[in-house]
Write an enzyme that holds these catalytic residues in place. Structure first.
Site, short mmCIF file in Angstrom:
data_model
loop_
_atom_site.label_atom_id
_atom_site.label_comp_id
_atom_site.label_asym_id
_atom_site.label_seq_id
_atom_site.Cartn_x
_atom_site.Cartn_y
_atom_site.Cartn_z
N CYS A 1 20.80 -5.38 -51.53
CA CYS A 1 20.84 -6.09 -50.24
C CYS A 1 21.29 -7.54 -50.47
CB CYS A 1 19.46 -6.05 -49.58
SG CYS A 1 19.48 -6.84 -47.95
N CYS B 1 8.96 -2.31 -32.94
CA CYS B 1 7.98 -2.31 -34.02
C CYS B 1 8.18 -3.62 -34.75
CB CYS B 1 8.23 -1.12 -34.94
SG CYS B 1 7.20 -1.13 -36.41
FE1 SF4 Z 1 17.26 -6.94 -47.49
FE2 SF4 Z 1 15.42 -6.27 -45.69
FE3 SF4 Z 1 14.78 -6.53 -48.30
FE4 SF4 Z 1 15.36 -8.71 -46.87
S1 SF4 Z 1 13.63 -7.32 -46.53
S2 SF4 Z 1 16.12 -8.22 -48.95
S3 SF4 Z 1 16.93 -7.94 -45.50
S4 SF4 Z 1 16.12 -5.02 -47.42
#
Ligand code: SF4
Ligand code: SAM
Ligand code: DTB
Length: 345
Positions: A53, A188
């Protein structure tokens, strides 16, 4: 009973300062006015796209900014998702939540994910997605595909958020929540405790949630799962009673919402979980795995719910008629007993 959206910071801080017994009593009184006190809603989680991510959320093992030795996986195929949903339904889940490690989905992703929603819904499960930031058009497309819930957490107070995430801001989160609500989806939205935040930050998170124009139908309270390699791996432990207080105050501020005791149950004692249920938590994630980390073992849940006299229920926020009791969870040895299986939808 009026549902308020005009809570003040002082009121929420004062709730945190009340003696725990008083707080639990008020929370339980309100809980009983809005919910069956012996029923618990059961959701299942599946990571449909794992790791890599671009966001730098300090708590998250899936961020490409942290070295967590996580196995990355691209978007799952439709049949893999449907198989997991089948298993979750057989195990007693009534909602299936699919999560993707994206900052925000591309429009092409939305088409693929919409087909997952349609197939999971066809199994008679409620559907929930958490894909990151959404545009209005994307939220509307997902609603049209039959999506019930969208999960998008505020995670902490607006003041503490920039200490934990730098690649997007609190306003981005609020904008997506608006898009989700506008599209007619159920919301949610909750947060995480135990990230090194102060009590004022926990109050600040609950204040934000409780003063949204509509309370989220579902409020997940996650306890940080400390993952080696993340910036928050070594934060000091939170006093467990602060978790109980946070759950109780969520219940008091948002009495009609379903409050989920979310991540972190694997590390909690049975007694701490029971206190959280007394404080007003009435939903859990059930299954071996959260998104990438272990969940409380299913057999342990079955045993705990039996010892507490908790029944699983398909009562949802869409259906205020009281819902239908579904009886015991079906993981573990009970799985083999077909006569215990819920009626196929
Ligand atoms: Fe990515 Fe969601 Fe993890 Fe943040 S919480 S690093 S946006 S997967
Ligand atoms: N990428 C999307 C997003 O950030 O909204 C969806 C997936 S993200 C993993 C969903 C939520 O998981 C986060 O908002 C956070 O509340 C929770 N979460 C992530 N890592 C966690 C951890 N280590 N402990 C507890 N909760 C966590
Ligand atoms: C939520 O509030 N908690 C869930 C769900 N919504 C998507 C995610 C918990 C993730 C815990 C860390 C992991 O397993 O990766």
């Amino acid at each position: 009973m009026t549902i308020r959206h005009d809570w003040t910071r002082d009121e929420v801080v004062a709730l945190f300062e009340r003696p725990l017994n008083d707080l639990l009593f008020t929370a339980q009184e309100l809980h009983r006015q809005h919910h069956d006190p012996d029923a618990i809603q059961v959701s299942a989680l599946l990571s449909i796209k794992t790791g890599a991510c671009p966001e730098d959320c300090g708590y998250c093992p899936q961020s490409a900014h942290h070295d967590t030795s996580l196995e990355k996986e691209s978007l799952l195929a439709l049949d893999e998702v449907v198989a997991a949903a089948h298993a979750a339904r057989a195990a007693g889940a009534t909602r299936f939540c699919m999560g993707a490690a994206w900052r925000s989905p591309r429009d092409a992703d939305i088409e693929l994910v919409a087909s997952m929603v349609q197939e999971v819904k066809a199994l008679g499960l409620e559907t929930c997605l958490t894909l990151g930031m959404l545009t209005d058009t994307q939220a509307t497309a997902l609603r049209a595909a039959g999506l019930d819930y969208y999960n998008h957490n505020l995670d902490t107070s607006p003041e503490y958020y920039p200490m934990v995430v730098s690649t997007h801001g609190y306003d981005d989160r609020l904008r997506t929540l608006d898009a989700v609500r506008e599209a007619g989806l159920s919301v949610c939205c909750g947060g995480i405790v135990g990230m090194g935040e102060t009590r004022a930050d926990r109050a600040g998170l609950l204040l934000q949630l409780a003063n949204l124009a509509h309370h989220p139908e579902s409020v997940p309270i996650n306890h940080l799962v400390k993952v080696p390699g993340t910036p928050l791996a070594d934060v000091p432990d939170l006093d467990p009673f602060e978790l109980v207080r946070t759950v109780a105050i969520a219940r008091i501020l948002m009495p009609a919402s379903v409050v989920r005791l979310s991540a972190g149950r694997e590390q909690m004692s049975d007694e701490l979980q029971a206190l959280c249920f007394l404080a007003g938590a009435n939903s859990v994630f059930h299954g071996e795995q959260l998104l990438t980390t272990p969940n409380a073992a299913p057999a342990r849940d079955i045993d705990l719910f039996a010892r507490l006299g908790l029944r699983t229920s398909d009562h949802t926020e869409h259906d205020h008629s009281g819902g239908t009791d579904r009886g015991p969870l079906l993981y573990g040895s009970a799985c083999a007993n077909e006569s215990n299986a819920p009626e196929p939808a």
